[in-house]
Each structure stands twice: as structure tokens, then as C-alpha cells.
Design a protein around this motif. Structure first.
Motif, PDB file in Angstrom:
ATOM      1  N   GLY A 162      19.220  -5.326  -6.588  1.00 33.17           N
ATOM      2  CA  GLY A 162      17.716  -4.770  -7.820  1.00 33.17           C
ATOM      3  C   GLY A 162      16.816  -3.879  -6.465  1.00 33.17           C
ATOM      4  N   GLN A 163      15.449  -3.293  -7.046  1.00 33.44           N
ATOM      5  CA  GLN A 163      14.769  -2.428  -6.503  1.00 33.44           C
ATOM      6  C   GLN A 163      13.264  -3.595  -6.804  1.00 33.44           C
ATOM      7  N   TYR A 164      12.814  -4.861  -5.571  1.00 35.46           N
ATOM      8  CA  TYR A 164      11.931  -5.462  -5.404  1.00 35.46           C
ATOM      9  C   TYR A 164      11.175  -5.581  -4.276  1.00 35.46           C
ATOM     10  N   HIS A 165       9.681  -4.903  -4.660  1.00 35.71           N
ATOM     11  CA  HIS A 165       9.132  -4.009  -3.708  1.00 35.71           C
ATOM     12  C   HIS A 165       7.414  -5.081  -3.742  1.00 35.71           C
ATOM     13  N   HIS A 166       7.774  -5.856  -3.806  1.00 37.26           N
ATOM     14  CA  HIS A 166       6.684  -6.881  -3.472  1.00 37.26           C
ATOM     15  C   HIS A 166       7.457  -8.006  -1.690  1.00 37.26           C
ATOM     16  N   CYS A 167       8.459  -7.908  -1.570  1.00 36.10           N
ATOM     17  CA  CYS A 167       8.766  -8.886  -0.386  1.00 36.10           C
ATOM     18  C   CYS A 167       7.744  -8.883   0.391  1.00 36.10           C
ATOM     19  N   CYS A 168       7.897  -9.976   1.222  1.00 36.13           N
ATOM     20  CA  CYS A 168       6.937  -9.659   3.446  1.00 36.13           C
ATOM     21  C   CYS A 168       7.412  -8.927   3.346  1.00 36.13           C
ATOM     22  N   HIS A 169       8.038  -8.468   3.728  1.00 34.59           N
ATOM     23  CA  HIS A 169       8.696  -6.672   4.620  1.00 34.59           C
ATOM     24  C   HIS A 169       7.586  -5.660   3.487  1.00 34.59           C
ATOM     25  N   SER A 170       7.994  -5.503   2.788  1.00 39.20           N
ATOM     26  CA  SER A 170       7.212  -4.780   1.859  1.00 39.20           C
ATOM     27  C   SER A 170       5.731  -4.809   1.854  1.00 39.20           C
ATOM     28  N   ASN A 171       5.641  -5.567   1.730  1.00 43.85           N
ATOM     29  CA  ASN A 171       3.758  -6.321   1.681  1.00 43.85           C
ATOM     30  C   ASN A 171       3.239  -6.476   3.164  1.00 43.85           C
ATOM     31  N   LEU A 172       3.950  -6.201   4.277  1.00 44.35           N
ATOM     32  CA  LEU A 172       3.269  -6.588   5.278  1.00 44.35           C
ATOM     33  C   LEU A 172       3.415  -4.531   6.049  1.00 44.35           C
ATOM     34  N   THR A 173       4.433  -4.224   5.248  1.00 45.01           N
ATOM     35  CA  THR A 173       4.236  -2.225   5.674  1.00 45.01           C
ATOM     36  C   THR A 173       3.002  -1.566   4.668  1.00 45.01           C
ATOM     37  N   ARG A 174       3.014  -2.629   3.627  1.00 52.55           N
ATOM     38  CA  ARG A 174       2.279  -1.631   2.879  1.00 52.55           C
ATOM     39  C   ARG A 174       0.538  -2.064   3.883  1.00 52.55           C
ATOM     40  N   ALA A 175       0.113  -2.854   3.906  1.00 52.19           N
ATOM     41  CA  ALA A 175      -0.461  -3.297   4.522  1.00 52.19           C
ATOM     42  C   ALA A 175      -1.227  -2.351   5.936  1.00 52.19           C
ATOM     43  N   LEU A 176       0.066  -2.864   7.016  1.00 55.15           N
ATOM     44  CA  LEU A 176      -0.143  -2.112   8.158  1.00 55.15           C
ATOM     45  C   LEU A 176      -0.925  -0.886   7.694  1.00 55.15           C
ATOM     46  N   ALA A 177      -0.076   0.133   6.950  1.00 60.72           N
ATOM     47  CA  ALA A 177      -0.005   1.779   7.081  1.00 60.72           C
ATOM     48  C   ALA A 177      -1.556   1.725   6.178  1.00 60.72           C
ATOM     49  N   GLY A 233      -2.927  -8.112  13.121  1.00 63.85           N
ATOM     50  CA  GLY A 233      -2.409  -9.369  12.405  1.00 63.85           C
ATOM     51  C   GLY A 233      -2.402  -8.567  10.760  1.00 63.85           C
ATOM     52  N   ALA A 234      -1.168  -8.740  10.145  1.00 66.21           N
ATOM     53  CA  ALA A 234      -1.149  -8.839   9.350  1.00 66.21           C
ATOM     54  C   ALA A 234      -0.422  -9.605   8.877  1.00 66.21           C
ATOM     55  N   LEU A 235      -0.785 -10.418   7.009  1.00 61.67           N
ATOM     56  CA  LEU A 235      -0.551 -11.280   6.658  1.00 61.67           C
ATOM     57  C   LEU A 235      -0.249 -10.999   4.553  1.00 61.67           C
ATOM     58  N   SER A 236       1.095 -11.559   4.643  1.00 61.53           N
ATOM     59  CA  SER A 236       1.804 -11.960   3.477  1.00 61.53           C
ATOM     60  C   SER A 236       1.472 -12.641   2.867  1.00 61.53           C
ATOM     61  N   ALA A 237       1.212 -12.966   1.567  1.00 62.81           N
ATOM     62  CA  ALA A 237       1.437 -14.052   0.389  1.00 62.81           C
ATOM     63  C   ALA A 237       2.763 -14.428  -0.013  1.00 62.81           C
ATOM     64  N   CYS A 238       3.852 -14.733   0.463  1.00 59.57           N
ATOM     65  CA  CYS A 238       5.453 -14.541  -0.046  1.00 59.57           C
ATOM     66  C   CYS A 238       4.840 -14.612  -1.764  1.00 59.57           C
ATOM     67  N   PRO A 239       6.402 -14.118  -1.832  1.00 62.96           N
ATOM     68  CA  PRO A 239       6.301 -14.150  -3.658  1.00 62.96           C
ATOM     69  C   PRO A 239       7.283 -14.944  -4.082  1.00 62.96           C
TER      70      PRO A 239
END
Length: 291
Positions: A162-177, A233-239
Motif C-alpha cells: 500500500g501507499q500510506y502517507h501519514h506514517c511518522c517518517h512522512s509526518n516528520l519529513t513534511r514538518a521539517l520541510a 525538534g520534530a514530533l509526530s503524533a503516531c497514526p
């Protein structure tokens, strides 16, 4: 996973080999002691200077000057967070593996989060943990681990297609960008293994697999730190919400997390920003034969 039916028979001295006494790889007794009394006293008269509410299945960035405190709090319901830390100039990042080697699989009050080579210095010190009562449970699980990597879309794709875009890795990437004006490709190179805040995890003694169970966190619980250096810092609220069943999913009940930054009236008594590692970085090269 260990094979249930080994290919090779046990040698005659198998029991003796298994009975060898373990030793601690990195005895940390020589590290400078953390003065928790001085850190606690520094809260008197502190002022909240910033706050970031991290939405469910998303991430947010925050900045903390050296000598300031930051606190991650549960505010809406049981929720796990994935934390990345960098030096303010992005030249250092949190080194979960070395933190694990020095302090153990899970961290709590008095433990430090260490930075990557070549600096290898404390980035943050945990000053309070309202879940420190949990310890290790009957399943061998505990809270705030430095063993999990972070849920990510690549592993999700590997296991499910599947293609899931709200994993913590992606969340952190979007936030830092967004926070630093980087492209997603640039930001992703900085995202690294996390401190799993509030997550309850461990390893199966039978298979060695990574386990999780419902986090014991409740609204009002928090994990608090002293920034030892200027931090981003960057914090992701895990899905996965409280990670009681799965992560990388839109089915779990998820809640926001709150990050607050506090400026003490004065630096903690005796506190000095840490120096980078004293290793000379010669790596054994001879002066007459540099590598």
C-alpha cells in the motif's frame, strides 16, 4: 526470527556456552552525574515561551535554546509520539543506537539523548517522566523506547503493497520541510530513528520480535527535557494512537500532543553546555601516511 527447528545439532558443551556470564558493554558510571535537584529548582519562575500542538497523524517542529526546557504532554487521550532532534544548524542528530547502548532500551529521568558522530555529546537530558512508575512489566515491556525505528511508508509498502502517507517518517519529513523551507527530498535525508515517546514496547523472549502494547499514558502525563545545546525538534503524533493494535493505519483512535518550551529565570545551577567529543578523529592514520 530465530528458527524453531535449528539446522545444526547442539554441541556437547552447549549448556556451558549458554551459561557464560554477561557483561555490560558500555558501563556508564563514568559519565557526569545529572543534578536532578538543580534541574528541578530551575523550574521556579520559569516562563513558557512557545507551545506547539501536534495534530493526530501529523507532526510539528519546535526550537529550544540551550539551557531551556521542553515538555511533551498527552492532552486528548492515550497517544504515542515519535521524536527527532537536531542541533539548530542540522549538523548533529539524535543517535538512538548510542543512547540505547549507554542507557538501555528505554529511557527515563536522568538519562541523556546523545548526538551523532563526530560530536557525540548530550543533546537533551530527561528531567521528569510521569510514567517512571511503569518500569518493566510482566511481558518485559517498558515505556519511551530507543529500539523502534519509526513507522514509515517504505516498510508499509514492503509488507502490504500500500501507499500510506501519514506514517511518522512522512509526518516528520513534511514538518521539517515546511519549518526550514526544504524540499521533501532534502528534508527526508535528515529524518532519523526516533525516541518513541510514551510507546510501550519490548522484545519477545521466544522469537526476538519487536512487541508493542497499549501505552499507559493518559492526559496530563508528560516527558520533560533540558536542552543541552540549541535544538530543533520534530514530533509526530503516531497514526497508531496508543499502539495497542497497529500503526500506519487510519483506523486507530488518535489524539494531539502538546510541546511546550520554557525559559528558566536562570540557568540550572552548575549547568554548562557540553563540548563535542574529545576524540582527535585521526582514526589511526600514521602522520607519514595519512588516509
Amino acid at each position: 526470527m530465530k528458527p524453531q527447528h535449528p539446522t545444526f545439532p547442539e554441541p556437547d558443551d552447549a549448556a556451558a556456552r549458554r551459561a557464560m556470564s554477561p557483561v555490560t558493554c558500555y558501563p556508564a558510571d563514568c559519565l557526569p552525574a545529572v543534578d536532578l535537584a538543580a534541574l528541578g529548582a530551575a523550574r521556579d519562575g520559569w516562563q513558557r515561551i512557545a507551545a506547539v500542538t501536534v495534530p493526530p497523524r501529523d507532526a510539528g517542529c519546535f526550537e529550544v535554546p540551550a539551557g531551556h526546557f521542553f515538555r511533551i504532554s498527552s492532552i486528548g487521550g492515550p497517544q504515542v509520539g515519535d521524536l527527532n532532534l537536531w542541533s539548530a544548524d542540522l549538523s548533529e542528530r539524535f543517535y538512538s543506537g548510542k543512547t540505547r547502548a549507554l542507557h538501555g532500551t528505554h529511557v527515563s529521568t536522568g538519562d541523556r539523548l546523545w548526538s551523532s558522530f563526530p560530536a557525540l555529546r548530550p543533546m537533551a537530558t530527561i528531567t521528569a517522566d510521569t510514567l517512571d512508575w511503569y518500569g518493566f512489566d510482566a511481558d518485559g515491556l517498558s515505556v519511551h523506547d530507543v529500539i523502534g525505528t519509526r513507522c514509515d511508508p517504505y516498510t508499509h509498502n514492503l509488507l502490504t503493497g500500500g501507499q500510506y502517507h501519514h506514517c511518522c517518517h512522512s509526518n516528520l519529513t513534511r514538518a521539517l520541510a515546511a519549518h526550514r523551507g526544504l524540499t521533501l527530498e532534502q528534508a527526508e535525508t535528515h529524518v532519523h530513528d526516533v525516541l518513541n515517546v510514551f510507546m510501550c514496547t519490548g522484545f519477545s523472549r521466544r522469537t526476538g520480535q519487536y512487541l508493542m502494547k497499549a501505552s499507559p499514558v493518559r492526559p496530563g502525563d508528560y516527558l520533560e527535557f533540558l536542552a543541552e545545546i540549541d535544538l530543533l525538534g520534530a514530533l509526530s503524533a503516531c497514526p497508531g494512537g496508543d499502539c495497542s493494535a497497529e500503526h500506519s493505519s487510519d483506523r486507530a483512535s488518535c489524539h494531539p500532543l502538546l510541546v511546550e518550551v520554557f525559559r528558566p529565570a536562570a540557568p540550572p545551577r552548575g549547568w554548562l553546555a557540553p563540548e563535542v567529543s574529545g576524540y582527535d578523529r585521526s582514526h589511526g592514520a600514521r602522520p607519514d601516511n595519512p588516509q
